[in-house]
Design a protein around this motif. Structure first.
Motif, short mmCIF file in Angstrom:
data_model
loop_
_atom_site.label_atom_id
_atom_site.label_comp_id
_atom_site.label_asym_id
_atom_site.label_seq_id
_atom_site.Cartn_x
_atom_site.Cartn_y
_atom_site.Cartn_z
N THR A 18 -12.95 -24.67 -30.64
CA THR A 18 -14.33 -24.33 -30.88
C THR A 18 -14.31 -23.24 -29.82
N ASP A 19 -15.47 -22.51 -29.79
CA ASP A 19 -15.70 -21.69 -28.53
C ASP A 19 -16.00 -22.24 -27.14
N ASP A 20 -15.97 -23.59 -27.22
CA ASP A 20 -16.13 -24.35 -26.15
C ASP A 20 -14.72 -25.44 -26.01
N PRO A 21 -14.03 -24.87 -24.66
CA PRO A 21 -12.90 -25.24 -24.15
C PRO A 21 -12.70 -26.93 -24.11
N ASP A 22 -13.97 -27.40 -24.15
CA ASP A 22 -13.89 -28.84 -24.05
C ASP A 22 -14.05 -29.70 -25.34
N HIS A 23 -14.18 -28.93 -26.60
CA HIS A 23 -14.49 -29.75 -27.89
C HIS A 23 -13.78 -29.17 -28.66
N LEU A 24 -13.50 -29.92 -29.90
CA LEU A 24 -12.69 -29.69 -31.06
C LEU A 24 -13.51 -30.21 -32.19
N VAL A 25 -13.21 -29.43 -33.21
CA VAL A 25 -13.57 -30.00 -34.66
C VAL A 25 -12.61 -30.94 -35.36
N LEU A 26 -12.77 -31.97 -35.73
CA LEU A 26 -11.83 -32.74 -36.66
C LEU A 26 -12.35 -32.70 -38.06
N HIS A 27 -11.41 -32.21 -38.81
CA HIS A 27 -11.75 -32.00 -40.32
C HIS A 27 -11.15 -33.32 -41.02
N THR A 77 -17.55 -33.38 -44.05
CA THR A 77 -15.99 -33.87 -43.39
C THR A 77 -15.65 -33.49 -42.13
N GLU A 78 -16.66 -32.96 -41.47
CA GLU A 78 -16.33 -32.66 -40.03
C GLU A 78 -17.08 -33.41 -38.90
N SER A 79 -16.36 -33.58 -37.79
CA SER A 79 -17.17 -34.04 -36.60
C SER A 79 -16.71 -33.41 -35.38
N LEU A 80 -17.78 -33.44 -34.50
CA LEU A 80 -17.46 -32.71 -33.32
C LEU A 80 -16.71 -33.74 -32.37
N VAL A 81 -15.80 -33.37 -31.66
CA VAL A 81 -15.18 -34.46 -30.69
C VAL A 81 -14.63 -33.72 -29.19
N LYS A 82 -14.78 -34.57 -28.25
CA LYS A 82 -14.23 -33.94 -27.00
C LYS A 82 -12.83 -33.70 -27.05
N LYS A 83 -12.53 -32.60 -26.43
CA LYS A 83 -10.82 -32.40 -26.44
C LYS A 83 -10.28 -33.36 -25.28
N LEU A 84 -9.63 -33.86 -25.87
CA LEU A 84 -8.58 -34.94 -25.03
C LEU A 84 -7.30 -34.39 -24.63
N GLU A 85 -6.66 -34.99 -23.63
CA GLU A 85 -5.27 -34.84 -23.52
C GLU A 85 -4.82 -36.10 -23.83
N MET A 86 -4.12 -36.21 -24.96
CA MET A 86 -3.85 -37.44 -25.78
C MET A 86 -2.66 -38.26 -25.04
N ILE A 87 -2.78 -39.51 -25.03
CA ILE A 87 -1.52 -40.40 -24.60
C ILE A 87 -0.74 -40.81 -25.77
#
Ligand code: C5P
Length: 237
Positions: A18-27, A77-87
């Motif tokens: 997204t235009d925000d580096p801390d957020h992603l869109v999950l489809h 079909t889409e949700s806004l989520v925080k961008k995580l550094e996945m484990i």
């Protein structure tokens, strides 16, 4: 929030910047896979059903004080989520023996597990998500001992919240898989919680109402997901 380029396409979901580096869109797509992608099928309505189902569950977990990456529904079909550094470690809790446990240890399907078990798997498709343990995770740097402890505590806390929620709908939470990541240094629940990543049985008949319907070719996959959702109060309208 503006949706930007696709970053990654998994087997059932795609992730967009997204235009925000801390957020992603999950489809959430209609694609359904089993056996490490060996079997792929598109099931109508699945993206919408899982998106709504996941939003409902993440809301319940947040209410119970479990930090999640979920920030809100954006569309069917889409949700806004925080961008995580996945484990890259999958946490599995089992209340009742089924699936991989039955295969691996030869125990009887349906046996109640007291206390519930906790297992770790490495998230790695090429290696078919092998089972690991805390020692391996620490040595290879997949997660620190503190992170593993926190993930275990949170995974069991999820069990308490969701076992009760599903029981109220006449359902048994047999087992489930969770994934976590880091957001500003904090361990946060990521990925999704839907009937794709857990097992749910009707408490009275023990009918399977989860992805095992797809894995085992039982049919009525999405109808079962919707039935589960309706019983716990998910709004599919
Ligand atoms: O296959 P197994 O019995 O080990 O799976 C335990 C639980 O974790 C099941 O609910 C399954 O749907 C989920 N799981 C998952 N993704 C994986 C492995 C397991 O959602 N890669």
């Amino acid at each position: 929030m503006e949706k930007r380029q696709e970053l990654y396409a998994g087997k059932a979901k795609s992730v967009f910047a997204t235009d925000d580096p801390d957020h992603l869109v999950l489809h959430f797509r209609d694609d359904t896979s089993a056996f490490d992608g060996e079997r792929m099928e598109s099931l109508a309505r699945k993206g919408t059903v899982n998106n709504r189902f996941n939003a409902f569950i993440m809301g319940k977990l947040q209410e119970a004080g479990i930090p999640t990456h979920f920030d809100g529904l954006l569309s069917d079909t889409e949700s806004l989520v925080k961008k995580l550094e996945m484990i890259p470690v999958e946490c599995v809790v089992r209340n009742i023996a089924a699936g991989g446990l039955v295969k691996r240890l030869g125990v009887e399907e349906g046996r109640e597990l007291t206390p519930p078990t906790f297992e770790l798997f490495l998230k790695n498709d090429a290696l078919h998500d092998p089972m690991i343990n805390e020692s391996l995770a620490e040595t290879f740097g997949w997660a620190t001992p503190d992170q593993l402890r926190e993930m275990k505590v949170l995974t069991f806390k999820v069990n308490e919240v969701l076992k009760t929620l599903f029981a109220e709908g006449g359902l048994l939470l047999v087992d489930y898989k969770l994934e976590f990541g880091l957001f500003k240094g904090e361990i946060v629940l990521g990925d999704e919680f839907s009937p794709d990543g857990c097992r749910l049985w009707d408490a009275a008949t023990r009918e399977k109402l989860d992805k095992d319907r797809f894995r085992q070719g039982l049919g009525g996959v999405i109808e079962a997901y919707e039935e589960v959702g309706r019983r716990i109060g998910v709004d599919f309208s």
